[in-house]
Design a protein around this motif. Structure first.
Motif, PDB file in Angstrom:
ATOM      1  N   UNK A   1       7.359  74.982   1.331  1.00 24.66           N
ATOM      2  CA  UNK A   1       8.051  76.271   1.278  1.00 24.66           C
ATOM      3  C   UNK A   1       7.949  76.991   2.619  1.00 24.66           C
ATOM      4  N   UNK A   2       6.781  76.919   3.250  1.00 27.56           N
ATOM      5  CA  UNK A   2       6.633  77.515   4.581  1.00 27.56           C
ATOM      6  C   UNK A   2       7.559  76.820   5.576  1.00 27.56           C
ATOM      7  N   UNK A   3       7.615  75.479   5.470  1.00 29.47           N
ATOM      8  CA  UNK A   3       8.484  74.739   6.371  1.00 29.47           C
ATOM      9  C   UNK A   3       9.946  75.086   6.182  1.00 29.47           C
ATOM     10  N   UNK A   4      10.364  75.215   4.938  1.00 32.34           N
ATOM     11  CA  UNK A   4      11.751  75.587   4.644  1.00 32.34           C
ATOM     12  C   UNK A   4      12.067  76.956   5.235  1.00 32.34           C
ATOM     13  N   UNK A   5      11.174  77.906   5.050  1.00 31.72           N
ATOM     14  CA  UNK A   5      11.435  79.258   5.553  1.00 31.72           C
ATOM     15  C   UNK A   5      11.544  79.278   7.075  1.00 31.72           C
ATOM     16  N   UNK A   6      10.707  78.482   7.749  1.00 36.16           N
ATOM     17  CA  UNK A   6      10.806  78.414   9.205  1.00 36.16           C
ATOM     18  C   UNK A   6      12.139  77.818   9.614  1.00 36.16           C
TER      19      UNK A   6
ATOM     20  N   UNK B   1      14.925  77.764   7.976  1.00 38.22           N
ATOM     21  CA  UNK B   1      16.003  78.717   7.692  1.00 38.22           C
ATOM     22  C   UNK B   1      16.025  79.818   8.738  1.00 38.22           C
ATOM     23  N   UNK B   2      14.866  80.369   9.025  1.00 43.44           N
ATOM     24  CA  UNK B   2      14.793  81.476   9.977  1.00 43.44           C
ATOM     25  C   UNK B   2      15.207  81.045  11.384  1.00 43.44           C
ATOM     26  N   UNK B   3      15.032  79.754  11.706  1.00 39.04           N
ATOM     27  CA  UNK B   3      15.449  79.264  13.014  1.00 39.04           C
ATOM     28  C   UNK B   3      16.924  78.875  13.044  1.00 39.04           C
ATOM     29  N   UNK B   4      17.612  79.035  11.905  1.00 38.97           N
ATOM     30  CA  UNK B   4      19.044  78.812  11.864  1.00 38.97           C
ATOM     31  C   UNK B   4      19.464  77.361  11.779  1.00 38.97           C
ATOM     32  N   UNK B   5      18.578  76.488  11.300  1.00 39.72           N
ATOM     33  CA  UNK B   5      18.935  75.083  11.185  1.00 39.72           C
ATOM     34  C   UNK B   5      20.060  74.927  10.161  1.00 39.72           C
ATOM     35  N   UNK B   6      21.204  74.319  10.528  1.00 32.72           N
ATOM     36  CA  UNK B   6      22.330  74.269   9.595  1.00 32.72           C
ATOM     37  C   UNK B   6      22.136  73.300   8.439  1.00 32.72           C
ATOM     38  N   UNK B   7      21.385  72.198   8.672  1.00 32.71           N
ATOM     39  CA  UNK B   7      21.144  71.215   7.613  1.00 32.71           C
ATOM     40  C   UNK B   7      19.658  70.878   7.580  1.00 32.71           C
ATOM     41  N   UNK B   8      19.031  71.115   6.427  1.00 34.52           N
ATOM     42  CA  UNK B   8      17.646  70.727   6.218  1.00 34.52           C
ATOM     43  C   UNK B   8      17.640  69.343   5.573  1.00 34.52           C
ATOM     44  N   UNK B   9      16.936  68.400   6.190  1.00 41.14           N
ATOM     45  CA  UNK B   9      16.943  67.019   5.727  1.00 41.14           C
ATOM     46  C   UNK B   9      15.600  66.692   5.072  1.00 41.14           C
ATOM     47  N   UNK B  10      15.636  66.488   3.755  1.00 39.35           N
ATOM     48  CA  UNK B  10      14.463  66.080   2.985  1.00 39.35           C
ATOM     49  C   UNK B  10      14.451  64.560   2.859  1.00 39.35           C
ATOM     50  N   UNK B  11      13.260  63.976   2.706  1.00 36.43           N
ATOM     51  CA  UNK B  11      13.184  62.532   2.542  1.00 36.43           C
ATOM     52  C   UNK B  11      11.930  62.145   1.765  1.00 36.43           C
ATOM     53  N   UNK B  12      11.988  60.983   1.129  1.00 35.27           N
ATOM     54  CA  UNK B  12      10.813  60.349   0.524  1.00 35.27           C
ATOM     55  C   UNK B  12      11.185  58.914   0.183  1.00 35.27           C
ATOM     56  N   UNK B  13      10.178  58.135  -0.264  1.00 36.48           N
ATOM     57  CA  UNK B  13      10.365  56.719  -0.548  1.00 36.48           C
ATOM     58  C   UNK B  13      10.557  56.496  -2.043  1.00 36.48           C
TER      59      UNK B  13
END
Length: 340
Positions: free
Chosen positions: A263-268, A270-282
């Motif tokens: 959640x902290x990572x997502x907020x950072x 978003x606040x930095x204006x990243x247009x696409x957040x890329x999640x991943x796992x195996x």
């Protein structure tokens, strides 16, 4: 023409723009692969595919949240009839995307020795990397009836000429760059200086790089790329800095990252204006006992709870799910109006 290498950080002019109204969105990518012992040497034969049917449950889970997952499929999974049985209908009807993930040690043709260095496909001779990619891509298209348009190198192992192969095969998005990580100690790429923002990997703007999202958190986060490279000799210091709330590297994954950290990572991001957040796992984490992150049923329940928490937070923050086709149509529309 070879064009720029995907291993090189791009210039500022390569930064991709998105159409007005795109806002900020997120994509869920799944490294869809066989199960193997992560602590043992790599082996062409010692793997299984028992977790492939678990993709069906994850697919339904995502659909309940309006999320279109992207399954990056390697050769053993592409050859399993369980894969199209689990997600084929979703792919055919636009509720899921499929892409390519190359694990060279289990992808024919088998001409190289199985070593850690050769596990990064980009380290292979160009023609062998190319042959393996073609074989895998064609197998995925045969299994799912659709041509994949997105790629992730297994172990994030891009090479100096991987971009040529991707463009040749109609791949429009690469998502192999794991910004903030350096794998050069094991013979892999160094992505420490690559940006998080999507960028064009070639001058013709035919290949979009969509880096996996990893951010630094804490008062020292602006110095993260300076501090982290010096901690490899004392990895325990990373934990010390994180517990002290000074510096933490947060990748957007449920594997080894708590929901609170994510959640902290997502907020950072978003606040930095990243247009696409890329999640991943195996994908083997979708059943107990196949990865270090999901040992039992409680861990599996925690993994799904992690996603529920993140999806709810993203909705509250106004970050909508996106897909491969949505990204491509949005970025193409924006870039077509920019000067060359």
């Amino acid at each position: 023409m070879s064009g720029p290498s995907l291993l090189e950080p791009p210039g500022k002019e390569a930064r991709a723009a998105f159409r007005e109204g795109f806002g900020q969105r997120f994509i869920v990518t799944v490294d869809t692969e066989e199960e193997f012992d992560w602590d043992a040497p790599l082996d062409r034969e010692k793997h299984s595919l028992v977790t492939v049917p678990a993709l069906r449950q994850f697919q339904q889970f995502c659909e309940d949240f309006g999320v279109i997952p992207t399954y990056l499929i390697d050769y053993p999974v592409a050859c399993s009839p369980e894969a199209p049985a689990a997600i084929g209908d979703a792919v055919a009807n636009g509720r899921a995307d499929v892409g390519v993930q190359l694990h060279p040690w289990v992808s024919p043709p088998f001409e190289e020795e199985v070593t850690e260095f050769n596990s990064y496909a980009g380290n292979l001779p160009f023609e062998l990397e190319r042959a393996k990619f073609h074989t895998l891509r064609d197998r995925i298209e045969q299994a799912f009836g659709t041509a994949p348009r997105i790629y992730r190198a297994g172990r994030y192992g891009l090479g100096p000429r991987t971009g040529e192969i991707l463009r040749e095969c109609g791949i429009a998005i690469d998502t192999s760059v794991r910004a903030r990580f350096d794998y050069s100690g094991a013979g892999g790429p160094n992505y420490r200086d690559h940006p998080l923002h999507p960028y064009w990997a070639d001058a013709g703007r035919s290949l979009l790089e969509l880096p996996l999202t990893t951010v630094y958190w804490g008062p020292l986060r602006q110095m993260g790329n300076v501090i982290y490279p010096h901690l490899w000799r004392a990895p325990s210091m990373r934990g010390v800095l994180a517990r002290a709330g000074l510096l933490e590297r947060i990748a957007l994954t449920p594997e080894g990252i708590t929901a609170e950290e994510a959640l902290r990572g997502v907020d950072i991001a978003i606040d930095e204006g990243l247009p696409v957040l890329v999640f991943s796992f195996h994908s083997p984490s979708l059943a107990p006992g196949h990865t270090p992150y999901v040992r039992g049923e409680a861990d599996l329940e925690a993994l799904y709870a992690w996603w529920r928490t993140l999806f709810a937070h993203l909705e509250r923050r106004g970050v909508k799910p996106t897909s491969v086709s949505d990204i491509l149509s949005s970025v193409e529309l924006a870039s077509s109006h920019e000067p060359s």
